[in-house]
Enzyme design. Structure first.
Site, PDB file in Angstrom:
ATOM      1  N   GLU A   5      -8.162   3.013   2.639  1.00  0.00           N
ATOM      2  CA  GLU A   5      -6.960   3.110   1.811  1.00  0.00           C
ATOM      3  C   GLU A   5      -6.737   4.587   1.496  1.00  0.00           C
ATOM      4  O   GLU A   5      -7.491   5.179   0.725  1.00  0.00           O
ATOM      5  CB  GLU A   5      -7.114   2.313   0.518  1.00  0.00           C
ATOM      6  CG  GLU A   5      -5.912   2.432  -0.406  1.00  0.00           C
ATOM      7  CD  GLU A   5      -6.141   1.824  -1.778  1.00  0.00           C
ATOM      8  OE1 GLU A   5      -5.547   2.326  -2.755  1.00  0.00           O
ATOM      9  OE2 GLU A   5      -6.924   0.850  -1.895  1.00  0.00           O
TER      10      GLU A   5
ATOM     11  N   ARG B 186      -1.577  10.010  -3.643  1.00  0.00           N
ATOM     12  CA  ARG B 186      -1.695  10.895  -4.801  1.00  0.00           C
ATOM     13  C   ARG B 186      -1.597  12.367  -4.412  1.00  0.00           C
ATOM     14  O   ARG B 186      -1.469  13.227  -5.282  1.00  0.00           O
ATOM     15  CB  ARG B 186      -3.039  10.657  -5.504  1.00  0.00           C
ATOM     16  CG  ARG B 186      -3.231   9.252  -6.023  1.00  0.00           C
ATOM     17  CD  ARG B 186      -4.626   9.078  -6.598  1.00  0.00           C
ATOM     18  NE  ARG B 186      -4.969   7.689  -6.789  1.00  0.00           N
ATOM     19  CZ  ARG B 186      -6.166   7.255  -7.145  1.00  0.00           C
ATOM     20  NH1 ARG B 186      -7.150   8.128  -7.331  1.00  0.00           N
ATOM     21  NH2 ARG B 186      -6.393   5.971  -7.302  1.00  0.00           N
TER      22      ARG B 186
ATOM     23  N   LYS C 137      -5.032  -6.929  -5.842  1.00  0.00           N
ATOM     24  CA  LYS C 137      -5.972  -5.926  -6.327  1.00  0.00           C
ATOM     25  C   LYS C 137      -6.225  -6.185  -7.805  1.00  0.00           C
ATOM     26  O   LYS C 137      -5.303  -6.523  -8.555  1.00  0.00           O
ATOM     27  CB  LYS C 137      -5.356  -4.539  -6.125  1.00  0.00           C
ATOM     28  CG  LYS C 137      -6.156  -3.383  -6.706  1.00  0.00           C
ATOM     29  CD  LYS C 137      -5.496  -2.073  -6.327  1.00  0.00           C
ATOM     30  CE  LYS C 137      -6.212  -0.874  -6.931  1.00  0.00           C
ATOM     31  NZ  LYS C 137      -5.719   0.395  -6.385  1.00  0.00           N
TER      32      LYS C 137
END
Length: 207
Positions: free
Chosen positions: A41, A45, A129
């Site tokens: 993943e 950011r 998640k």
């Protein structure tokens, strides 16, 4: 891989990585694969996120690259166009859910409470998640909701370590965990791909 549920079965640990240097993307993905980890993943950011996904998708196609930290409408399509095979959100709003659904790419939407998990289930999600896992109740929380919500499976992320990961993976409603320890910034900066491979091998053996 066609559904979010398939993402949970790729590897016991999903490396969650914020890359500062696009040049690290391919050697990192290759090291993780050698260690038996089949997915990564890459978070959005940092500015390197999308180009890193592009590089991995083009040069290491055996690695299933996902895009994390999808927080704004528009990011889902850009990530899918870059080659992300799945999307991950830390939380959910109706607008964001509409956006990730429209991308046509499987996604793990973030839930941190029972109500959030139920709202996602109403939208058809069975895999999601759980974030932030440790601050939100961790293993005891997931044990508690397995009874009333047995149809849901989770990828807990946030505060999980190699020491606590086995406790999560032992739960029937946990398919995998997300962890940042497989690709710490110091190893990336040093280009220590052998150590990354070792960490991946240890993580792959947790299931």
């Amino acid at each position: 891989m066609n559904t979010a549920a398939d993402v949970l079965d790729l590897s016991p640990v999903v490396p969650v990585v914020a890359l500062d240097d696009v040049a690290h993307a391919v050697p990192l993905a290759e090291a993780l694969l050698r260690g038996g980890i089949r997915t990564i993943e890459v978070t959005l950011r940092t500015p390197a996120g999308l180009p890193a996904i592009e590089r991995i998708a083009a040069e290491v196609p055996e690695m299933v690259a996902g895009a994390g930290t999808i927080t704004e409408p528009g990011q889902a399509k850009r990530a899918a166009d870059a080659g992300a095979r799945y999307l991950v959100t830390p939380g959910t709003t109706e607008r964001l859910l509409d956006d990730v659904e429209a991308s046509g790419v499987p996604f793990l939407a973030g839930a941190g409470t029972v109500s959030e998990a139920m709202r996602l289930a109403e939208r058809g999600a069975t895999a999601m998640k759980f974030f932030p896992a440790e601050p939100s109740g961790g293993v005891p929380f997931l044990k508690a909701i397995a009874g009333p919500l047995p149809q849901l499976r989770f990828c807990p992320t946030g505060g999980i370590s190699p020491r606590t990961a086995p406790d999560y993976l032992a739960l029937p409603n946990v398919g995998c965990v997300g962890g940042s320890w497989l690709a710490p910034k110091d190893l990336l900066a040093a280009g220590d791909w052998a150590k990354v491979e070792q960490l991946a091998r240890e993580a792959a053996a947790l299931r």
